[in-house]
Design a protein around this motif. Structure first.
Motif, mmCIF file in Angstrom:
data_model
loop_
_atom_site.group_PDB
_atom_site.id
_atom_site.type_symbol
_atom_site.label_atom_id
_atom_site.label_comp_id
_atom_site.label_asym_id
_atom_site.label_seq_id
_atom_site.Cartn_x
_atom_site.Cartn_y
_atom_site.Cartn_z
ATOM 1 N N ARG A 148 0.849 -1.176 0.000
ATOM 2 C CA ARG A 148 0.000 0.000 0.000
ATOM 3 C C ARG A 148 0.889 1.231 0.000
ATOM 4 O O ARG A 148 2.073 1.143 0.334
ATOM 5 N N GLY A 149 0.313 2.353 -0.302
ATOM 6 C CA GLY A 149 1.148 3.526 -0.203
ATOM 7 C C GLY A 149 0.560 4.740 -0.871
ATOM 8 O O GLY A 149 -0.237 4.653 -1.802
ATOM 9 N N SER A 150 0.953 5.868 -0.316
ATOM 10 C CA SER A 150 0.578 7.138 -0.914
ATOM 11 C C SER A 150 1.641 8.122 -0.490
ATOM 12 O O SER A 150 2.185 8.000 0.605
ATOM 13 N N PRO A 151 1.973 9.043 -1.345
ATOM 14 C CA PRO A 151 2.835 10.104 -0.856
ATOM 15 C C PRO A 151 2.011 10.994 0.055
ATOM 16 O O PRO A 151 0.791 11.086 -0.095
ATOM 17 N N THR A 152 2.680 11.631 0.993
ATOM 18 C CA THR A 152 1.961 12.694 1.685
ATOM 19 C C THR A 152 1.855 13.846 0.698
ATOM 20 O O THR A 152 2.450 13.822 -0.371
ATOM 21 N N GLY A 153 1.090 14.827 1.107
ATOM 22 C CA GLY A 153 0.962 15.956 0.192
ATOM 23 C C GLY A 153 0.601 17.181 0.979
ATOM 24 O O GLY A 153 0.507 17.136 2.208
ATOM 25 N N GLY A 154 0.444 18.250 0.274
ATOM 26 C CA GLY A 154 -0.081 19.455 0.889
ATOM 27 C C GLY A 154 0.970 20.416 1.371
ATOM 28 O O GLY A 154 2.146 20.312 1.021
ATOM 29 N N GLY A 155 0.505 21.356 2.196
ATOM 30 C CA GLY A 155 1.329 22.517 2.476
ATOM 31 C C GLY A 155 1.822 22.604 3.904
ATOM 32 O O GLY A 155 1.162 22.178 4.832
ATOM 33 N N ASN A 156 3.025 23.227 4.006
ATOM 34 C CA ASN A 156 3.615 23.514 5.290
ATOM 35 C C ASN A 156 3.734 25.022 5.483
ATOM 36 O O ASN A 156 3.708 25.775 4.514
ATOM 37 N N PHE A 157 3.913 25.415 6.727
ATOM 38 C CA PHE A 157 4.223 26.802 7.024
ATOM 39 C C PHE A 157 5.714 27.037 6.871
ATOM 40 O O PHE A 157 6.521 26.249 7.373
ATOM 41 N N TYR A 158 6.054 28.106 6.180
ATOM 42 C CA TYR A 158 7.449 28.512 6.082
ATOM 43 C C TYR A 158 7.564 29.929 6.631
ATOM 44 O O TYR A 158 6.653 30.737 6.480
ATOM 45 N N VAL A 159 8.688 30.204 7.243
ATOM 46 C CA VAL A 159 8.942 31.565 7.709
ATOM 47 C C VAL A 159 10.073 32.143 6.859
ATOM 48 O O VAL A 159 11.085 31.482 6.627
ATOM 49 N N PHE A 160 9.892 33.367 6.380
ATOM 50 C CA PHE A 160 10.851 33.934 5.435
ATOM 51 C C PHE A 160 11.985 34.648 6.149
ATOM 52 O O PHE A 160 11.814 35.274 7.192
ATOM 53 N N LYS A 161 13.109 34.502 5.515
ATOM 54 C CA LYS A 161 14.336 35.020 6.082
ATOM 55 C C LYS A 161 14.298 36.542 6.231
ATOM 56 O O LYS A 161 14.840 37.112 7.158
ATOM 57 N N SER A 162 13.665 37.183 5.278
ATOM 58 C CA SER A 162 13.690 38.639 5.267
ATOM 59 C C SER A 162 12.848 39.248 6.386
ATOM 60 O O SER A 162 12.904 40.446 6.609
ATOM 61 N N ALA A 163 12.070 38.432 7.060
ATOM 62 C CA ALA A 163 11.263 38.970 8.146
ATOM 63 C C ALA A 163 12.169 39.382 9.301
ATOM 64 O O ALA A 163 13.221 38.777 9.518
ATOM 65 N N THR A 164 11.759 40.410 10.032
ATOM 66 C CA THR A 164 12.534 40.833 11.186
ATOM 67 C C THR A 164 12.401 39.788 12.287
ATOM 68 O O THR A 164 11.458 38.988 12.268
ATOM 69 N N PRO A 165 13.330 39.777 13.242
ATOM 70 C CA PRO A 165 13.223 38.797 14.342
ATOM 71 C C PRO A 165 11.872 38.846 15.040
ATOM 72 O O PRO A 165 11.307 37.786 15.359
ATOM 73 N N GLU A 166 11.342 40.077 15.225
ATOM 74 C CA GLU A 166 10.026 40.155 15.887
ATOM 75 C C GLU A 166 8.971 39.465 15.041
ATOM 76 O O GLU A 166 8.126 38.734 15.541
ATOM 77 N N GLN A 167 9.051 39.741 13.745
ATOM 78 C CA GLN A 167 8.069 39.138 12.843
ATOM 79 C C GLN A 167 8.210 37.619 12.848
ATOM 80 O O GLN A 167 7.220 36.891 12.840
#
Ligand SMILES: Nc1ncnc2c1ncn2[C@@H]1O[C@H](COP(=O)(O)OP(=O)(O)OP(=O)(O)O)[C@@H](O)[C@H]1O
Ligand SMILES: Nc1ncnc2c1ncn2[C@@H]1O[C@H](COP(=O)(O)OP(=O)(O)OP(=O)(O)O)[C@@H](O)[C@H]1O
Ligand SMILES: [Mg+2]
Ligand SMILES: [Mg+2]
Lengths: 400, 269, 305, 342, 342
Positions: free
Chosen positions: A273-292
């Motif tokens: 049996r089998g399926s790939p997982t799929g879908g979306g993750n949260f990413y945080v962007f480098k250009s954001a300030t530390p507070e952000q």
């Protein structure tokens, strides 16, 4: 703190409303953080937007993107590892299903956090099963069974035109995903860990694609030509096909729309049996300030907390990303009355990380083109995949 | 004999016309009926505005309208001013480099900003204008088509009128304002119509430079809204579609005579 | 002697006036020149420039000479897309022109319901391509789409119109013809109305039939218009890609993709701006070739008259 | 006060066309006609006076003031154009007061002057109309109105009647002439129609190829043409010019020839044009065509043989090469020239 | 053979315009002119003969054959249009042979006829040119060529000269007339210019408001106008029409009035127009304007008192209301009408 977040929608239902609502609640609880959630189209569109905006100097601070875009985002130096941001502790990161974390890890760091994650499941029309004299509680478990069952489910009108197909596997938009599912079932991995090596023309991959193509060409249980991802759900709900392979993310939309009894099952097996997982993750962007960045983590934690994960899963059909979510009362109640909801989660034990390589967008396009070339009989599976392999190697050669 | 040929042609013309209206008619049908009638045709089907209400609630169409109207106004106003001045210079002045410059303007007739999306994106981003309505508008403000059209019109203004105005004491600018501009009214209208409908309908470039609801025009909003992945139901999509094209369609239906005529009179050729 | 008189008689006043004229003209042109330079001329040159560099993921760029062009020439998708675009042009340009002419001739006549006909033919052109694509997408939807329903009611099998590489192009072309023909009709209509009615009468007195007149007089007189429309339609066929975003995303297997759409994909989805620049250079070259043909041909035509 | 003096003015375009060192004077309050065939430089001259073209050399003064390098607006003139140059988007009233508005004349004064001028040109009831709703004659009047409301002492007109039909043209020229006299304007009037020139002018300047061929009162041009060019240009049908003895040609007007019973030059009738009051008989005299004007209807058939006679005092002599009038002309020494040649 | 008979033909558009029961005949080989002011129905009549309009009632025969309901092509006519209607994309030769080609005449014959016709109209050296490269007169000739190559016995012309300048017009009318006579065509020629009508026609039909006002030879129209309308329409300057005793007006032509020493009608000179050969003296006679033609230059100043005289046989009398000529006119019973009224 102001945050902009791009997110995609790939399934039916009022998903934007759900997100807006959750964001609103988060803001009520955290008045110092303002999140602007921007719906940017499907995954590809959202990735395009995020990249383009970054190149243009106005990147979002966080985004929901394909879990598999990791390498691309790293190559672009767009993101920061989540585990390096204060507020993202080990314990929290370990609370997710490991299968979903696979795509988010590289170079020994955790770069992203799962959010709207799925596996592919088999939706089937129980009423059609009955009508065809099949047991509605026994969905096909193997490739061979699927062909067999499908053949019985095909319905034709007086003039011999098909009015109901046996099964449909979508070949636009996410064709690579479906191909990967078939390949896994056939015992073939499509890429290496480093994301710079693919095996598209491995015999087992070719065999997998051949099986898919044959469903239409040889067995006549699936329509010829490309099957549209976006309209497939409608086809299923309209009774134009008795079974479909689709993301579990569509579950709630199918549930809302179905005027018949339907079942959800794990994908059938060949070698396994089998399926790939799929879908979306949260990413945080480098250009954001530390507070952000910290605010972003706060927001992500809030969004993936067990209650919200359960709510999200119930409202869409996506797999809740932590085991804890399934222990909440709402979820328990929901599962009790709608057991289909856990099929995708249960399938996780057979699941494999989704195809994720460098220059992901391009590789996806190459695979999708190959799939479409094959299902539209423009090329044989072997030809199509040979060419895909060749092109991919050319693209990936830069990353070795 | 002659008569019969006519009536056959009339029938053919009508058939083609009805065929031509079919898609629009269909979209109206499905927008104004409950979704179960999207694919079934039944004269007794109940009329409803429900689809519109749902579309309106599911996406910020009000904002999209505002954006599109702002965009179209901004583009048109800019184009008119820039093209008028440039066309006046080309039509009425003999100056150093005129022909070369005009040829350079004509380049844009062939190679429109639509084609130069990649570099224009860089330019806009260098100007820090990304995701704003001016970003959508700017590449189109200097319209070679507008300059060309107005220059043609200005050139066709009889020299005598200009001389008469000069004898009567009008300055260069006075001549432009009192003679050329009023005389080119038809051209302005025709060009305005083309411009408004072009920019109301423009898609690819706005798609690229806008990210947020605050700047997205209707077309991009519609595309994002109606993407088939989301599987929104047909009736709602057609309702949104009708909303997008509605104002333009309505304006066209109301002013179609003027529309077509100003087109023909402006001699856009 | 004469020239001496002339230059002496050309006082400062005259030269000052010439200078003023120049300054005035350039001032008037300033906004247009700045905008055109920024959004047309500079980008064209920049495209050419960037096509000789490779831009790595990290953002560093490096001169690679013609490498991008070699890559392009080896790129199957590029060739397919180019072929598609030519097919698309051939499928849409002549058809929409022929239809436009037919419509214009009908609408120009005193035919019952003339203004209704004109309205019907012209309406599609004012609609956004995006909206149109949405509507037509539904027409082509397999099974329950309008087209399939219609065919089924006649007893034919349904067909996956947009999912089949052999039909997808025709489907898109049909839609574009539908959308564009009415626009071109207006130009023909305007041209037809400039043909003096006496020509028709003169031909009638000479015994020419309606068809003879159409073939030997109307058609040749419409040639300039036909040329103009052809050029426009041709250019359009290279820059009209909105429908792809909605309907096919260029698929299946790039069967419906067009050059500009491919450029969009490469530049924004794959983030490979160097290669996109290379492709854009090709597109610009094609458009420039069209333009050149037009000017050369137009120049000759002007001599005729 | 407002006399116009053009002094040695030249204007060419790269050495071709235009006018070449022309000088003349229009007395204050008179009507001067510039007459000549197409392309002779009439419009150029007028436009130089108006300031619409810049002179290459020479000077122009109006009312004693040197205006050579002033702009049209500064010259204090008004002008009526061939096609009237009415602004199609303005109505009659707005057209007439266009210049006042440009010059910022106040509303009250504008209205007062408009009323007066509209009265003069008889357009008071049409002030609201657009030019396209007017007949040719009415348009012409609007143009006139616009020219006179400026109260400029000088009015320039470039073939203002050439777009009108014969009847209207006839009416309008009387009107313009009387207006000019009433208002005491100095007027320079361009035409290529010799009838117009003859009937209206105080003085006619006949131009040819950028220079002045003859400058005089109308009857001077008719009775004492300075050259065969003038002779042929003035009068309908034009003067017959017949080759005569070496180095000279002889001119005689159709109305001065009569059919005689005996004597006279034998001729063959080629055609007869009946004009009502007169007939023009085209005769062939030894291969040259001679036209003869006769009062009333003439029913001579084609081919009829006739004899032509005239009085010596009506004969003009011109140098064959230069075309200039022979000094002490009127052919004194030989009785009946054509006769003698036989 | 090819005479044209128009019999009680009517044609209106919704009851307005057009022509109303007109009948006339054009004899074979003659030139008939349809003359009249704008909008009187000349073109309509011509187009009815050509078959470009359908009659409401009445019949038309050409050469004895009833063509009332035949198409233009079947009527065996040729036609020259006011704007010439040349095909701009065809060169001169192709324009001329257009009809032959339509009718499938063989190449050899076509060429032969083209050569002949090009010769006749003097275009042999211009056959390759496009109409846009021709002057007005040359275009006119192409149109003529196209009309005569058909060798149709009937040729219709609608104001063919109105787009030409005066000089060319004069030349062309001689040319057309001689061509018509040479080829023996029956020609119907429309014009609103009475000079053209008078000089060219064998017979003139003067129309007014859709009916025929007078039908006769040119000198008949001039000498015996059937109405004051005809009287005023024919002749330049037009006939003076003066109100006379109750119920009648009196007409007298300017050339028939002279200035007399004693007796005569007293008048005041309003203006003098000098035309070279003649002068026209405009006089005021008790509030009515009377024009007088006098030979040569006249230097009477404005305001001069003169006395006018004429012979009774030159007087025409018309009914005031109907405008019709009074039977047995020429005013028999009273000596000097205006005198007597004083
Ligand atoms: N702007 C110009 N550029 C070049 N040549 C010119 C220009 N204006 C006039 N000419 C030439 O100067 C000559 C005189 O022209 P002008 O217009 O004064 O003639 P005209 O006497 O008014 O003739 P017409 O009766 O045809 O109006 C002509 O040969 C003309 O070609
Ligand atoms: N097709 C038409 N429809 C309606 N009215 C018409 C039409 N053709 C002519 N008329 C009217 O019939 C009348 C006679 O027109 P016609 O063209 O015969 O005049 P004409 O004598 O040729 O005048 P012109 O000298 O101006 O050409 C006019 O009042 C005109 O308005
Ligand atoms: Mg001139
Ligand atoms: Mg007419």
């Amino acid at each position: 703190v102001d945050l902009t977040m791009y997110y995609p929608v790939a399934v039916g239902g009022p998903v934007t409303k759900v997100i807006d609502d959750m964001v609103q609640r988060f803001q009520n609880e955290n008045p110092d953080i303002k999140v602007e959630a921007v719906y940017a189209g499907n995954y590809t569109d959202t990735m395009t937007k995020a990249m383009t905006a970054m190149k243009g100097g106005q990147p979002p601070q966080l985004s929901v993107l394909f879990s598999t875009d990791l390498f691309t985002l790293m190559d672009e130096k767009a993101i920061v590892p989540i585990d390096e941001i204060p507020g993202a502790d080990k314990e929290w990161l370990n609370s997710f299903y490991p299968a979903f974390m696979e795509n988010g890890r590289a170079e020994g760091k955790t770069w992203s956090v799962p959010f709207q994650r799925s596996t592919i499941v088999l939706y089937y029309n129980k009423d059609a099963f009955k009508e065809a004299g099949l047991d509605p509680e026994k969905p096909p478990a193997t490739w061979a069974e699927m062909v067999e069952v499908s053949k019985k489910l095909v319905k034709k009108d007086a003039s011999g035109n098909v009015t109901r197909w046996g099964v449909e596997i979508p070949s636009t938009g996410y064709g690579y995903w479906m191909l990967q599912a078939l390949a896994i079932q056939n015992g073939q991995k499509l890429m290496n860990e480093a994301g710079n090596q693919v095996s598209f023309n491995a015999p087992k991959t070719v065999e997998a694609l051949q099986y898919w193509v044959d469903l239409a060409a040889k067995e006549g249980v699936m329509p010829k030509g490309a099957v549209e991802w976006g309209t497939l759900r409608t086809d299923f709900l309209e009774g134009k096909t008795a079974m479909m392979w689709h993301t579990t993310g569509n579950l709630t939309a199918v549930k809302e729309g179905a005027k018949f009894n339907f079942g959800v099952a794990m994908l059938p097996a060949k070698e396994r049996r089998g399926s790939p997982t799929g879908g979306g993750n949260f990413y945080v962007f480098k250009s954001a300030t530390p507070e952000q960045q910290q605010a972003a983590v706060k927001f992500i934690r809030w969004m993936t907390a067990p209650e919200r994960a359960a709510e999200w899963s119930i409202k869409t059909g996506y797999v809740a990303v932590t085991p804890a979510a399934y222990e909440t009362d709402v979820m328990k109640n929901y599962v009790k009355e709608f057991p289909q909801a856990v099929v995708a989660r249960d399938q996780l034990e057979h699941a494999v990380a989704e195809l994720s390589v460098h220059d992901n967008g391009r590789i996806y396009k190459i695979v999708n083109d190959a799939v479409q070339a094959a299902v539209t009989s423009t090329q044989t599976p072997q030809e199509a995949l040979d060419s895909a392999q060749k092109q991919s190697e050319r693209v990936l050669s830069r990353y070795k | 004999m002659r008569q019969q040929g006519h009536s056959v042609e009339t029938i053919a013309a009508w058939a083609l016309a009805l065929l031509w209206l079919l898609p629009v008619a269909y979209s109206l049908w499905s927008a104004f009926h409950p979704s179960e009638y999207a694919t079934r045709f039944d004269l007794t089907a109940p009329l409803t505005l429900d689809n519109f209400a749902r579309a309106w609630n599911q996406a910020p169409f009000a904002r999209y309208y505002l954006n599109t109207v702002t965009l179209v106004t901004m583009v048109l106003a800019g184009q008119l001013v820039v093209a008028t001045l440039a066309a006046y210079a080309f039509a009425r002045f003999r100056f150093f480099g005129r022909d070369v410059l005009f040829a350079l303007v004509l380049v844009q007739l062939m190679i429109m900003p639509d084609v130069l999306i990649v570099e224009n994106y860089r330019v806009i981003s260098a100007l820090s204008l990304l995701d704003t309505i001016p970003a959508i508008a700017l590449p189109y403000i200097a319209s070679a088509f507008g300059i060309f059209l107005l220059r043609q019109t200005f050139k066709s203004v009889p020299n005598e009128l200009v001389e008469a105005a000069r004898v009567e004491g009008a300055s260069s600018f006075g001549v432009l304002w009192r003679v050329f501009v009023p005389l080119a009214k038809t051209t302005y209208i025709a060009f305005g119509l083309v411009s408004v409908s072009y920019h109301w309908n423009n898609f690819l470039w706005p798609l690229i430079v806008t990210n947020s609801v605050e700047s997205r025009p209707l077309t991009v909003g519609l595309a994002v809204f109606g993407a088939p992945e989301t599987g929104v139901d047909w009736s709602v999509i057609t309702a949104a579609t009708v909303m997008t094209m509605g104002p333009l369609l309505l304006a066209f239906l109301l002013f179609q005579r003027q529309f077509v005529q100003s087109f023909m009179r402006a001699g856009i050729r | 002697m004469v020239s001496a008189v002339m230059s002496a008689a050309e006082p400062r006043a005259v030269r000052r006036r010439a200078w003023l004229t120049n300054a005035n003209a350039w001032l008037l042109l300033l906004p247009a020149v700045v905008l055109l330079a920024t959004f047309t001329h500079y980008p064209i040159l920049a495209t050419l420039y960037h096509s000789f560099f490779s831009l790595s993921r990290g953002g560093a760029s490096e001169f690679v000479g013609l490498e991008n062009y070699t890559y392009m020439l080896e790129d199957d998708v590029f060739w397919q897309v180019l072929r598609n675009n030519i097919v698309f042009a051939i499928a849409t340009v002549p058809t929409s022109i022929a239809l436009a002419l037919l419509m214009a001739v009908w609408v120009d006549k005193k035919m019952a319901g003339r203004s209704f006909l004109r309205l019907a033919f012209f309406t599609p052109t004012v609609l956004p391509m995006i909206a149109v694509a949405n509507i037509w997408l539904f027409f082509y939807t397999p099974n329950y789409g309008l087209l399939d329903q219609f065919l089924k009611s006649l007893g034919f099998a349904g067909h996956n119109w947009l999912g089949d590489p052999s039909t997808v192009m025709s489907c898109l072309a049909a839609m574009v013809v539908w959308k564009e023909a009415g626009f071109f009709m207006i130009f023909y209509l305007a041209a037809l109305q400039t043909i003096p009615p006496e020509l028709k009468e003169a031909a009638e007195v000479e015994g020419a039939s309606r068809w003879y007149f159409f073939r030997r007089v109307t058609l040749p007189l419409l040639m300039p218009t036909t040329l103009f429309i052809s050029i426009n339609a041709l250019i359009n066929s290279f820059k009209l890609v909105d429908q792809l975003v909605i309907m096919t995303k260029g698929g299946p297997n790039n069967a419906s993709s067009l050059l500009l759409y491919y450029i969009y994909e490469v530049a924004f989805t794959f983030q490979d701006t160097a290669f996109a620049a290379t492709l854009t250079v090709t597109l610009i070259a094609i458009l420039a070739a069209v333009a050149l043909t037009k000017f050369v041909y137009l120049d000759r035509r002007i001599h005729y008259q | 006060m407002s006399e116009i003096v053009v002094n040695a003015v030249s204007k060419t375009w790269g050495g071709v066309g235009g006018v070449n060192r022309i000088s003349f004077k229009a007395d204050a309050g008179t009507l001067l006609v510039l007459l000549g065939p197409s392309g002779c430089g009439k419009s150029t001259t007028l436009r130089l006076i108006a300031g619409l073209e810049e002179v290459d050399s020479g000077t122009i003064t109006i009312g004693g003031r040197d205006v050579t390098h002033l702009s049209p607006a500064q010259r204090n003139i008004s002008m009526v154009f061939q096609s009237y140059a009415l602004f199609p988007h303005l109505n009659v009233a707005e057209n007439i007061i266009f210049g006042l508005r440009v010059r910022g004349v106040g509303r009250a004064e504008r209205d007062a002057r408009l009323r007066k001028v509209a009265d003069i040109v008889g357009l008071s009831h049409l002030l609201e109309r657009k030019p396209s709703q007017l007949s040719g004659g009415q348009r012409q009047r609007v143009a006139l109105g616009r020219a006179i409301i400026a109260e400029a002492p000088v009015c320039l007109m470039d073939e203002p009647l050439s777009n009108l039909d014969a009847k209207l043209r006839h009416e309008m020229r009387t009107e313009i002439r009387s207006l000019q006299q009433r208002l005491g304007m100095t007027m320079v009037y361009v035409t290529h129609d010799q009838t117009e020139a003859m009937t209206m002018a105080d003085r006619v300047i006949l131009m040819r190829d950028g220079h002045i061929e003859q400058n005089g009162a109308p009857h001077e041009l008719y009775n004492e043409p300075a050259s065969d060019f003038t002779a042929r240009f003035i009068g309908t049908p034009p003067m017959n010019i017949i080759s005569w003895e070496a180095g000279a040609v002889l001119g005689i007007r159709p109305e001065h020839i009569s059919l005689v019973e005996n004597g006279g030059v034998p001729a063959t009738v080629k055609a007869v044009e009946y004009l009502g009051a007169d007939s023009i008989i085209l005769c062939d005299v030894k291969g040259e065509t001679v036209s003869v004007r006769q009062t009333g209807y003439c029913d001579l058939p084609t081919g009829a043989q006739v004899a032509l006679g005239w009085q010596n005092r009506h004969i003009h002599l011109f140098d064959r090469d230069s075309g200039k009038r022979r000094a002490g002309s009127h052919l004194p020494h030989r009785g009946f020239p054509l006769n003698e040649r036989q």
